[in-house]
Design a protein around this motif. Structure first.
Motif, PDB file in Angstrom:
ATOM      1  N   LEU A 356       0.827  -1.062   0.051  1.00  0.00           N
ATOM      2  CA  LEU A 356      -0.063   0.091  -0.181  1.00  0.00           C
ATOM      3  C   LEU A 356       0.800   1.287  -0.040  1.00  0.00           C
ATOM      4  O   LEU A 356       0.450   2.313  -0.238  1.00  0.00           O
ATOM      5  N   ARG A 357       2.093   0.991   0.360  1.00  0.00           N
ATOM      6  CA  ARG A 357       2.986   2.260   0.211  1.00  0.00           C
ATOM      7  C   ARG A 357       3.778   2.407  -1.006  1.00  0.00           C
ATOM      8  O   ARG A 357       3.870   3.306  -1.438  1.00  0.00           O
ATOM      9  N   ASP A 358       4.322   1.044  -1.691  1.00  0.00           N
ATOM     10  CA  ASP A 358       4.854   0.989  -2.877  1.00  0.00           C
ATOM     11  C   ASP A 358       3.882   0.964  -4.032  1.00  0.00           C
ATOM     12  O   ASP A 358       3.367  -0.184  -4.222  1.00  0.00           O
ATOM     13  N   ARG A 359       3.442   2.000  -4.572  1.00  0.00           N
ATOM     14  CA  ARG A 359       2.422   1.689  -5.630  1.00  0.00           C
ATOM     15  C   ARG A 359       2.849   1.517  -7.035  1.00  0.00           C
ATOM     16  O   ARG A 359       2.347   1.674  -7.924  1.00  0.00           O
ATOM     17  N   SER A 360       4.166   1.335  -7.095  1.00  0.00           N
ATOM     18  CA  SER A 360       4.821   1.137  -8.427  1.00  0.00           C
ATOM     19  C   SER A 360       4.676  -0.269  -8.782  1.00  0.00           C
ATOM     20  O   SER A 360       4.868  -0.527 -10.026  1.00  0.00           O
ATOM     21  N   ARG A 361       4.138  -1.372  -8.169  1.00  0.00           N
ATOM     22  CA  ARG A 361       4.125  -2.681  -8.563  1.00  0.00           C
ATOM     23  C   ARG A 361       3.058  -3.347  -7.628  1.00  0.00           C
ATOM     24  O   ARG A 361       2.672  -2.727  -6.617  1.00  0.00           O
ATOM     25  N   PRO A 362       2.505  -4.629  -8.110  1.00  0.00           N
ATOM     26  CA  PRO A 362       1.455  -5.295  -7.295  1.00  0.00           C
ATOM     27  C   PRO A 362       2.099  -5.654  -5.837  1.00  0.00           C
ATOM     28  O   PRO A 362       3.195  -5.844  -5.811  1.00  0.00           O
ATOM     29  N   GLY A 363       1.231  -6.116  -5.196  1.00  0.00           N
ATOM     30  CA  GLY A 363       1.531  -6.776  -3.898  1.00  0.00           C
ATOM     31  C   GLY A 363       2.251  -7.829  -3.983  1.00  0.00           C
ATOM     32  O   GLY A 363       2.156  -8.704  -4.917  1.00  0.00           O
ATOM     33  N   PRO A 364       3.291  -8.133  -3.045  1.00  0.00           N
ATOM     34  CA  PRO A 364       3.902  -9.394  -3.294  1.00  0.00           C
ATOM     35  C   PRO A 364       3.214 -10.634  -2.803  1.00  0.00           C
ATOM     36  O   PRO A 364       2.617 -10.721  -1.807  1.00  0.00           O
ATOM     37  N   MET A 365       3.341 -11.529  -3.484  1.00  0.00           N
ATOM     38  CA  MET A 365       2.396 -12.859  -3.382  1.00  0.00           C
ATOM     39  C   MET A 365       3.353 -13.933  -2.619  1.00  0.00           C
ATOM     40  O   MET A 365       2.854 -14.610  -1.780  1.00  0.00           O
ATOM     41  N   PHE A 366       4.547 -14.102  -3.119  1.00  0.00           N
ATOM     42  CA  PHE A 366       5.027 -15.526  -2.607  1.00  0.00           C
ATOM     43  C   PHE A 366       6.506 -15.233  -1.921  1.00  0.00           C
ATOM     44  O   PHE A 366       7.006 -15.939  -1.310  1.00  0.00           O
ATOM     45  N   TRP A 367       7.227 -14.065  -2.504  1.00  0.00           N
ATOM     46  CA  TRP A 367       8.648 -13.506  -1.977  1.00  0.00           C
ATOM     47  C   TRP A 367       8.458 -12.165  -1.442  1.00  0.00           C
ATOM     48  O   TRP A 367       7.892 -11.371  -1.895  1.00  0.00           O
ATOM     49  N   ARG A 368       9.317 -11.929  -0.528  1.00  0.00           N
ATOM     50  CA  ARG A 368       9.384 -10.706   0.275  1.00  0.00           C
ATOM     51  C   ARG A 368       9.896  -9.704  -0.686  1.00  0.00           C
ATOM     52  O   ARG A 368      10.796  -9.958  -1.461  1.00  0.00           O
ATOM     53  N   PRO A 369       9.518  -8.502  -0.699  1.00  0.00           N
ATOM     54  CA  PRO A 369       9.812  -7.501  -1.417  1.00  0.00           C
ATOM     55  C   PRO A 369      11.354  -6.955  -1.074  1.00  0.00           C
ATOM     56  O   PRO A 369      11.739  -7.194  -0.003  1.00  0.00           O
ATOM     57  N   SER A 370      11.861  -6.495  -1.758  1.00  0.00           N
ATOM     58  CA  SER A 370      13.329  -5.988  -1.946  1.00  0.00           C
ATOM     59  C   SER A 370      13.309  -4.406  -2.176  1.00  0.00           C
ATOM     60  O   SER A 370      12.463  -3.668  -2.844  1.00  0.00           O
TER      61      SER A 370
END
Length: 397
Positions: A356-370
């Protein structure tokens, strides 16, 4: 026309969202000068620059007790959906569907269809096959058709229809239906969210006893759709404790309806999802991300408050540093972290806050974001202390 049904929205005009403050002029939706992340003020690492979105405002005058509200919509009509804009993650776009949702839905429907076909096959075998006898000539009475799982699949259409009907009837006889005179703030949010998402009819809305729980849900039966909001999201007098956060939650639930998540045929096609390890939960997580996109497009400034309330409750939410908690999505590692998220029906809160903060890509489904920039977590100088006064419980009357 029923007195609680909204009039037809006028062809033009728009209404900003709620904040519970004084009326302000409606800003333009033009993609003007870049603005920082809506959460940047809390001290987290800076998100990619984004165009400005219109700050939520409240154009509605308070309704006097025991009086009917002067119209279901504000002057000028409800906010109109952006018809000619692409689907995306920003408030000026039409809300985007998570890219994993449809592929996972297709796989789950295919597996559910196979399960239905097998149940019908077992029934036909049990009805038309010759009886099985043992070596003593005694007929075996047990069969696959007597299995509870086979019976559940055979009667799934009726059971699902009855369950939806009972659930709707429960809200109709026990819930407080939002209207211009009962919880008018929540009622108007539902009306505005439905108009924002281009729905032809706004769903019914009910306030149900929460008993301390923070929750809301969307469902339907027949051609009716409705949302239910737990009473703990409201304060004494029917007003929202945090109007922006409530608007996000209502936009999230109306988004479930707008995205077709409560359709009878869709739920029938997903009937075996609870028995599909990882796969069924992943589909539901993707749907939650889609609903979050709807909530953000309806009330972008309420996303942080809603997540803080889900994390710490309605009295301690002001102590939550949303940036600090969201940053942990990138640093909390381990196989059990992956497993907890994979088995969850909702995205884990740290990943959800990040999305919800990083609106440049869809929400992470399986792997933690970087993080986009190494060394930015924690940010230079650390995180700021929470300075917002803590909300106090209401005093007894």
């Amino acid at each position: 026309m029923h007195p609680h049904e909204p009039h037809s929205p006028p062809p033009t005009g728009s209404s900003p969202e709620h904040t519970g403050g004084q009326p302000e002029p409606t800003p333009s939706l033009d993609k003007g000068a870049p603005q920082p992340s809506p959460w940047a003020s809390s001290g987290g690492y800076p998100a990619p620059e984004q165009p400005a979105f219109p700050p939520p405002t409240s154009p509605y005058p308070p309704v006097a007790p025991n009086q009917y509200a002067p119209g279901h919509y504000p002057p000028g009509g409800p906010p109109m959906p952006p018809q000619h804009r692409p689907r995306g993650l920003m408030p000026w776009d039409r809300p985007a569907r998570h890219p994993w949702e449809i592929p996972l839905l297709v796989v789950v429907i295919m597996m559910t269809s196979v399960a239905y076909l097998l149940a019908v096959l077992f029934m036909l075998i049990a009805l038309f096959a010759d009886p099985i006898v043992d070596e003593h000539g005694v007929e075996q009475t047990g069969s696959l058709i007597s299995s509870p799982y086979v019976l559940l699949l055979l009667f799934a259409p009726v059971l699902l229809w009855a369950g939806r009907g009972l659930n709707f009837a429960t809200q109709r006889v026990n819930g407080v239906r939002m209207s211009p005179t009962q919880f008018p703030e929540g009622y108007r949010m539902v009306q505005e969210a439905a108009a924002r998402f281009g729905m032809h009819r706004a769903p019914d809305a009910y306030v149900v006893l929460g008993n301390g729980q923070i929750n809301a849900f969307a469902a339907g039966h027949g051609f009716r759709r409705y949302v239910a909001v737990y009473s703990d999201l409201f304060e004494i007098g029917g007003a929202a404790r945090e109007p922006d956060a409530l608007a996000f939650i209502i936009g999230h639930e109306v988004g479930h309806i707008a995205a077709g998540h409560v359709s009878y045929w869709r739920q029938l096609g997903m009937f075996v999802a609870p028995w599909l390890p990882l796969l069924g939960a992943s589909l539901i997580r993707a749907q939650e991300y889609t609903a979050d996109n709807h909530g953000y497009c309806f009330s972008p400034r309420g996303a942080s408050g809603a997540m803080a309330t889900l994390a710490a409750g309605k009295y301690l939410n002001t102590d939550v540093g949303v940036d600090e908690m969201a940053d942990r999505a990138a640093i909390e590692k381990g196989g059990f972290i992956w497993l907890v998220n994979a088995m969850a029906s909702h995205p884990v809160l740290t990943w959800r806050m990040w999305a919800l903060r990083d609106r440049s890509r869809p929400g992470p489904m399986f792997w933690r974001p970087s993080p986009p920039h190494p060394g930015m977590i924690p940010p230079p100088g650390g995180y700021p202390l929470a300075t917002t006064p803590r909300a106090l419980p209401p005093k007894p009357v």
